[in-house]
Design an enzyme around this catalytic site. Structure first.
Site, PDB file in Angstrom:
ATOM      1  CG  HIS A  65      24.366 110.092   7.848  1.00 36.46           C
ATOM      2  ND1 HIS A  65      25.468 109.734   8.582  1.00 36.46           N
ATOM      3  CD2 HIS A  65      24.176 109.085   6.956  1.00 36.46           C
ATOM      4  CE1 HIS A  65      25.939 108.571   8.152  1.00 36.46           C
ATOM      5  NE2 HIS A  65      25.164 108.156   7.176  1.00 36.46           N
TER       6      HIS A  65
HETATM    7  C1  BDR Z   1      26.257 111.834   4.165  1.00 36.82           C
HETATM    8  O1  BDR Z   1      26.467 111.317   2.849  1.00 36.82           O
HETATM    9  C2  BDR Z   1      25.246 111.024   2.244  1.00 36.82           C
HETATM   10  O2  BDR Z   1      25.277 109.745   1.712  1.00 36.82           O
HETATM   11  C3  BDR Z   1      24.163 111.208   3.280  1.00 36.82           C
HETATM   12  O3  BDR Z   1      23.021 111.787   2.683  1.00 36.82           O
HETATM   13  C4  BDR Z   1      24.789 112.141   4.289  1.00 36.82           C
HETATM   14  O4  BDR Z   1      24.566 113.490   3.964  1.00 36.82           O
HETATM   15  C5  BDR Z   1      26.792 110.838   5.172  1.00 36.82           C
HETATM   16  O5  BDR Z   1      28.153 110.619   4.984  1.00 36.82           O
END
Ligand code: BDR
Ligand code: CA
Length: 311
Positions: free
Chosen positions: A241
């Site tokens: 992400h």
């Molecule tokens: C986001 O939530 C976190 O678990 C990850 O680092 C990312 O920023 C994804 O939903």
């Protein structure tokens, strides 16, 4: 001239890869890393950010601890994804570099005020608590921020934490609302994009085959958190992400999206933290965000691997 950025983060393996991508890129100058409670509590996120700086050999980058809980709700963490430490997957040494004494929010305000308008980009990779607190305490900084490029929200993919909400926005919807209403130019990397930034065996092995300590760490982290997403989505790998935010700064052409209105749900318990994105432009609400929808995944991994190889 290198673009000046501040990374606001809750590492998190994918946050860690995003930080490494920024530190590996001479076209970016990381003025500081501000930590927030999110994936794991603040003492761990502010430790993990330093673990990552040390791994990159960048003990010169100041790391600040910020808000330890959301503005109006209890903290929700995600150890079930990231492991107990937040950076499970590989044992790395305890950081020796100090945490700065200054609070992250004070650092944000002071740094933005000390620079000309439009010269600093904020890169939030976690819940928006620090950024919203800074904007609330010092509304004058809004016009100083060049742009906020953040990971959060979803439209077509809807939720990963509740059926309606993505983790970062779900954890602190009140903070997200402040940021989305701030008038600062926003670029949003929602799950719609990040779920296309999927690891594959070949992509993970490319990190490992770099033969460096950093490449090995990136492969070990992705191996660890892949398991959770593969079981959940039945996908071949896991979404990286947060590196999408940094990749956008380096190569915006990898991404496509729409400049649209995005509002945050803050009242309904059922859909709390939903990013209500007017993708089809069915309202006359003014656009406030460049909301991304697609990326060139091969180009993204090529960039990521090339840059990580420099560390
Ligand atoms: C986001 O939530 C976190 O678990 C990850 O680092 C990312 O920023 C994804 O939903
Ligand atoms: Ca994150």
């Amino acid at each position: 001239m290198a673009r000046k950025i501040i990374i606001d983060t809750d590492p998190g393996q994918d946050d860690a890869v995003a930080i490494l991508l920024a530190l590996a890129s001479p076209d970016l100058e990381v003025l500081g890393i501000t930590c927030v409670a999110g994936n794991v509590p603040l003492p761990l996120t502010s430790k993990n950010a330093r673990v990552v700086c040390e791994l990159a050999g960048r003990t010169d980058v100041p790391v600040y601890a910020g808000c330890d809980r959301p503005l109006a709700r209890d903290l929700v963490t995600a150890e079930y994804v990231h492991g107990k430490t937040g950076l499970d997957g590989i044992e790395l040494p305890e950081p020796q570099m100090p945490l700065q004494d200054q609070h992250a929010v004070d650092f944000l305000i002071e740094t933005l005020r000390a620079h000309p308008a439009g010269s600093i980009t904020l890169c939030p990779l976690g819940p928006l608590t620090n950024i919203a607190t800074a904007l609330q305490r010092a509304p004058d900084i809004a016009e100083k921020i060049a742009e906020i490029v953040l990971m959060g929200g979803a439209y077509f993919e809807v939720g990963n934490t509740t059926p309606a909400a993505e983790f970062n926005i779900h954890v602190d919807p009140q903070a997200a609302e402040i940021v989305f209403k701030s008038g600062v130019p926003l670029v949003v990397m929602p799950l719609d994009v990040t779920h296309k930034a999927l690891t594959t065996r070949a992509r993970v092995e490319a990190f490992r085959n770099l033969g460096t300590r950093v490449g090995h760490a990136v492969a070990s982290w992705t191996d660890f958190f892949e398991r959770f997403d593969m079981a959940k989505y039945g996908s071949e790998g896991a979404p990286l992400h947060d590196p999408c935010v940094i990749a956008y700064l380096l190569k915006p052409d990898l991404f496509t999206g729409r400049h649209i209105n995005v509002e945050i749900e803050t009242t309904s318990e059922l859909t709390m933290g939903m990013t209500v994105a007017d993708w089809w432009r069915v309202t006359d609400r003014a656009p406030n965000a460049m909301f991304m929808g697609d990326l060139d995944a091969d180009g993204f991994y090529k960039l990521l691997t090339e840059r990580i190889a420099r560390l």
